[in-house]
Design a protein around this motif. Sequence first.
Motif, PDB file in Angstrom:
ATOM      1  N   GLN A 194       0.791  -1.233   0.000  1.00  0.00           N
ATOM      2  CA  GLN A 194       0.000   0.000   0.000  1.00  0.00           C
ATOM      3  C   GLN A 194       0.825   1.285   0.000  1.00  0.00           C
ATOM      4  OE1 GLN A 194      -3.303  -0.137   2.788  1.00  0.00           O
ATOM      5  NE2 GLN A 194      -3.848  -2.219   2.166  1.00  0.00           N
ATOM      6  N   GLN A 195       2.099   1.201   0.338  1.00  0.00           N
ATOM      7  CA  GLN A 195       3.002   2.356   0.225  1.00  0.00           C
ATOM      8  C   GLN A 195       2.525   3.579   1.027  1.00  0.00           C
ATOM      9  OE1 GLN A 195       5.920   2.173  -1.153  1.00  0.00           O
ATOM     10  NE2 GLN A 195       5.909   1.413  -3.243  1.00  0.00           N
ATOM     11  N   LYS A 196       2.020   3.358   2.226  1.00  0.00           N
ATOM     12  CA  LYS A 196       1.440   4.465   3.002  1.00  0.00           C
ATOM     13  C   LYS A 196       2.463   5.549   3.335  1.00  0.00           C
ATOM     14  CE  LYS A 196      -2.242   1.651   4.994  1.00  0.00           C
ATOM     15  NZ  LYS A 196      -2.736   0.951   6.180  1.00  0.00           N
ATOM     16  N   LYS A 197       3.641   5.139   3.786  1.00  0.00           N
ATOM     17  CA  LYS A 197       4.688   6.110   4.155  1.00  0.00           C
ATOM     18  C   LYS A 197       5.120   6.933   2.943  1.00  0.00           C
ATOM     19  CE  LYS A 197       9.495   6.369   5.699  1.00  0.00           C
ATOM     20  NZ  LYS A 197      10.733   5.605   5.920  1.00  0.00           N
ATOM     21  N   LEU A 198       5.365   6.256   1.834  1.00  0.00           N
ATOM     22  CA  LEU A 198       5.834   6.928   0.619  1.00  0.00           C
ATOM     23  C   LEU A 198       4.769   7.876   0.075  1.00  0.00           C
ATOM     24  CD1 LEU A 198       8.156   7.085  -1.500  1.00  0.00           C
ATOM     25  CD2 LEU A 198       6.904   5.376  -2.802  1.00  0.00           C
ATOM     26  N   ARG A 199       3.511   7.435   0.084  1.00  0.00           N
ATOM     27  CA  ARG A 199       2.434   8.300  -0.415  1.00  0.00           C
ATOM     28  C   ARG A 199       2.290   9.555   0.437  1.00  0.00           C
ATOM     29  NH1 ARG A 199      -2.770   5.921  -0.342  1.00  0.00           N
ATOM     30  NH2 ARG A 199      -2.130   3.937   0.556  1.00  0.00           N
ATOM     31  N   LYS A 200       2.447   9.406   1.744  1.00  0.00           N
ATOM     32  CA  LYS A 200       2.364  10.562   2.650  1.00  0.00           C
ATOM     33  C   LYS A 200       3.492  11.546   2.339  1.00  0.00           C
ATOM     34  CE  LYS A 200       2.053  11.633   7.623  1.00  0.00           C
ATOM     35  NZ  LYS A 200       3.288  12.358   7.932  1.00  0.00           N
ATOM     36  N   MET A 228      -4.338 -11.356  -6.414  1.00  0.00           N
ATOM     37  CA  MET A 228      -5.520 -11.936  -7.049  1.00  0.00           C
ATOM     38  C   MET A 228      -6.094 -13.116  -6.255  1.00  0.00           C
ATOM     39  SD  MET A 228      -5.857  -9.854  -9.471  1.00  0.00           S
ATOM     40  CE  MET A 228      -6.984 -10.456 -10.714  1.00  0.00           C
ATOM     41  N   GLU A 229      -5.314 -13.621  -5.287  1.00  0.00           N
ATOM     42  CA  GLU A 229      -5.802 -14.740  -4.455  1.00  0.00           C
ATOM     43  C   GLU A 229      -6.186 -14.305  -3.044  1.00  0.00           C
ATOM     44  OE1 GLU A 229      -2.575 -17.500  -4.720  1.00  0.00           O
ATOM     45  OE2 GLU A 229      -3.054 -18.081  -6.787  1.00  0.00           O
ATOM     46  N   CYS A 230      -6.183 -12.988  -2.795  1.00  0.00           N
ATOM     47  CA  CYS A 230      -6.469 -12.457  -1.460  1.00  0.00           C
ATOM     48  C   CYS A 230      -7.962 -12.629  -1.127  1.00  0.00           C
ATOM     49  CB  CYS A 230      -6.077 -10.979  -1.413  1.00  0.00           C
ATOM     50  SG  CYS A 230      -6.556 -10.141   0.101  1.00  0.00           S
ATOM     51  N   GLU A 231      -8.245 -13.289  -0.006  1.00  0.00           N
ATOM     52  CA  GLU A 231      -9.639 -13.590   0.385  1.00  0.00           C
ATOM     53  C   GLU A 231     -10.461 -12.325   0.615  1.00  0.00           C
ATOM     54  OE1 GLU A 231     -11.491 -16.319   0.369  1.00  0.00           O
ATOM     55  OE2 GLU A 231      -9.761 -17.346  -0.493  1.00  0.00           O
ATOM     56  N   VAL A 232      -9.848 -11.313   1.240  1.00  0.00           N
ATOM     57  CA  VAL A 232     -10.568 -10.051   1.506  1.00  0.00           C
ATOM     58  C   VAL A 232     -11.035  -9.429   0.188  1.00  0.00           C
ATOM     59  CG1 VAL A 232     -10.314  -7.666   2.340  1.00  0.00           C
ATOM     60  CG2 VAL A 232      -9.406  -9.561   3.697  1.00  0.00           C
ATOM     61  N   ARG A 287     -11.479  -2.587   5.423  1.00  0.00           N
ATOM     62  CA  ARG A 287     -11.011  -3.974   5.315  1.00  0.00           C
ATOM     63  C   ARG A 287      -9.713  -4.049   4.503  1.00  0.00           C
ATOM     64  NH1 ARG A 287     -15.168  -8.309   3.453  1.00  0.00           N
ATOM     65  NH2 ARG A 287     -13.591  -9.668   4.378  1.00  0.00           N
ATOM     66  N   ILE A 288      -9.659  -3.298   3.402  1.00  0.00           N
ATOM     67  CA  ILE A 288      -8.437  -3.297   2.581  1.00  0.00           C
ATOM     68  C   ILE A 288      -7.296  -2.642   3.356  1.00  0.00           C
ATOM     69  CG2 ILE A 288      -7.370  -2.388   0.463  1.00  0.00           C
ATOM     70  CD1 ILE A 288     -10.178  -2.694  -0.875  1.00  0.00           C
ATOM     71  N   ASP A 289      -7.609  -1.559   4.040  1.00  0.00           N
ATOM     72  CA  ASP A 289      -6.601  -0.858   4.852  1.00  0.00           C
ATOM     73  C   ASP A 289      -6.000  -1.785   5.910  1.00  0.00           C
ATOM     74  OD1 ASP A 289      -5.351   1.763   5.332  1.00  0.00           O
ATOM     75  OD2 ASP A 289      -6.296   1.624   7.307  1.00  0.00           O
ATOM     76  N   GLY A 290      -6.806  -2.744   6.355  1.00  0.00           N
ATOM     77  CA  GLY A 290      -6.369  -3.644   7.429  1.00  0.00           C
ATOM     78  C   GLY A 290      -5.680  -4.920   6.951  1.00  0.00           C
ATOM     79  N   ILE A 291      -5.451  -5.056   5.630  1.00  0.00           N
ATOM     80  CA  ILE A 291      -4.755  -6.261   5.136  1.00  0.00           C
ATOM     81  C   ILE A 291      -3.326  -6.251   5.675  1.00  0.00           C
ATOM     82  CG2 ILE A 291      -3.857  -7.464   3.088  1.00  0.00           C
ATOM     83  CD1 ILE A 291      -6.335  -6.409   1.546  1.00  0.00           C
ATOM     84  N   LEU A 292      -3.016  -7.230   6.491  1.00  0.00           N
ATOM     85  CA  LEU A 292      -1.715  -7.236   7.187  1.00  0.00           C
ATOM     86  C   LEU A 292      -0.570  -7.691   6.293  1.00  0.00           C
ATOM     87  CD1 LEU A 292      -2.806  -8.630  10.673  1.00  0.00           C
ATOM     88  CD2 LEU A 292      -2.325  -6.255  10.038  1.00  0.00           C
ATOM     89  N   LEU A 293      -0.855  -8.635   5.393  1.00  0.00           N
ATOM     90  CA  LEU A 293       0.200  -9.121   4.510  1.00  0.00           C
ATOM     91  C   LEU A 293       0.574  -8.022   3.520  1.00  0.00           C
ATOM     92  CD1 LEU A 293       1.986 -11.409   3.304  1.00  0.00           C
ATOM     93  CD2 LEU A 293       0.071 -11.918   1.773  1.00  0.00           C
TER      94      LEU A 293
END
Length: 321
Positions: A194-200, A228-232, A287-293
């Motif tokens: 998700q690149q949160k640090k870089l986007r900020k 593409m195999e992520c259950e969420v 839910r997407i924000d919380g994907i840990l992997l």
Amino acid sequence: MRSIPEISLGSTVRGIPSIGMGTAVYPFTASETMKSAILHAIKLGYRHFDSAALYDSEQPLGESIKEAQSLGLIKSRDELFITSKLWCTDVHHDRVLPALKKTLQNLQLEYLDLYLIHLPASLKPGEHEVPFNKEDILPMDIKSVWESMEKCQQLGLTRFIGVSNFSCKKLQELLAVAKIPPAVNQVEMNPLWQQKKLRKFCKENGIHVTAYSPLGAKGTNWGTNSVMECEVLKEIAEARGKTIAQVCLRWVYEQGVSVVVKSFNKERIKENFEIVDWMLSQEDLQRIDGILLQQKGLTAVEFISEEGPYKSLDEFWDGEI
């Protein structure tokens, strides 16, 4: 034909279309399939095309643009936003301008909309190819290379200049010497990276982010199937009546980031474009924000060498991996 919103790059001239088509297919090679797919994309309304010297896709993209004009699909080249990238063998002060001129020749264009430094690395001048010899990896002189990139913009050969695969630290080093700051940093980004640090950091410094590999680059020599195999993502797609790819692209789109996605399958090209007239719910986003992997696909391990400027992946990505 669908119209795609544009994102301003801090200028009065037109900005970057928020959805674009990528042209990287490994092994890198030009093909009639690529040309046919690009023409189909233009018919559907795509106006943003991403290329690179390394991909061997500049020539077919240029031919497709000419054909689109002759068929009346576009009135002029000015309707398109064309990006290309400077490969590492040309990341040297005296090679930037000749490399851009060669790119323009391949594309049969007078100017680019965006010219990017492909990676924060230099290689010994030579062929555009991967893999390459570890002994060809050289330290990059970002100050002199960026001066040459600025000259390209000043000469009107590209409307904007930017970088790709740069960490916060490398962007900081560039901003310290730049007279014209980079307009864009094109980086790998998807719900599992998700690149949160870089986007900020980019937002705080007025640098627009473009996402590549929004679907995880399945089927390439370095990507993974994890996205593409992520259950969420599967559950959200089923609930919304969308594909997993559309959920990924819509998520990127809702982050205020432009996205380039590669497919030469005509149905998928159409599907990838159909993300602007619906929204993810707050619950979906949480839910997407919380994907840990969180898993990077492109490690750039080829640039790691005991004798070279980067002795570990941590040094190359400055801990952002």
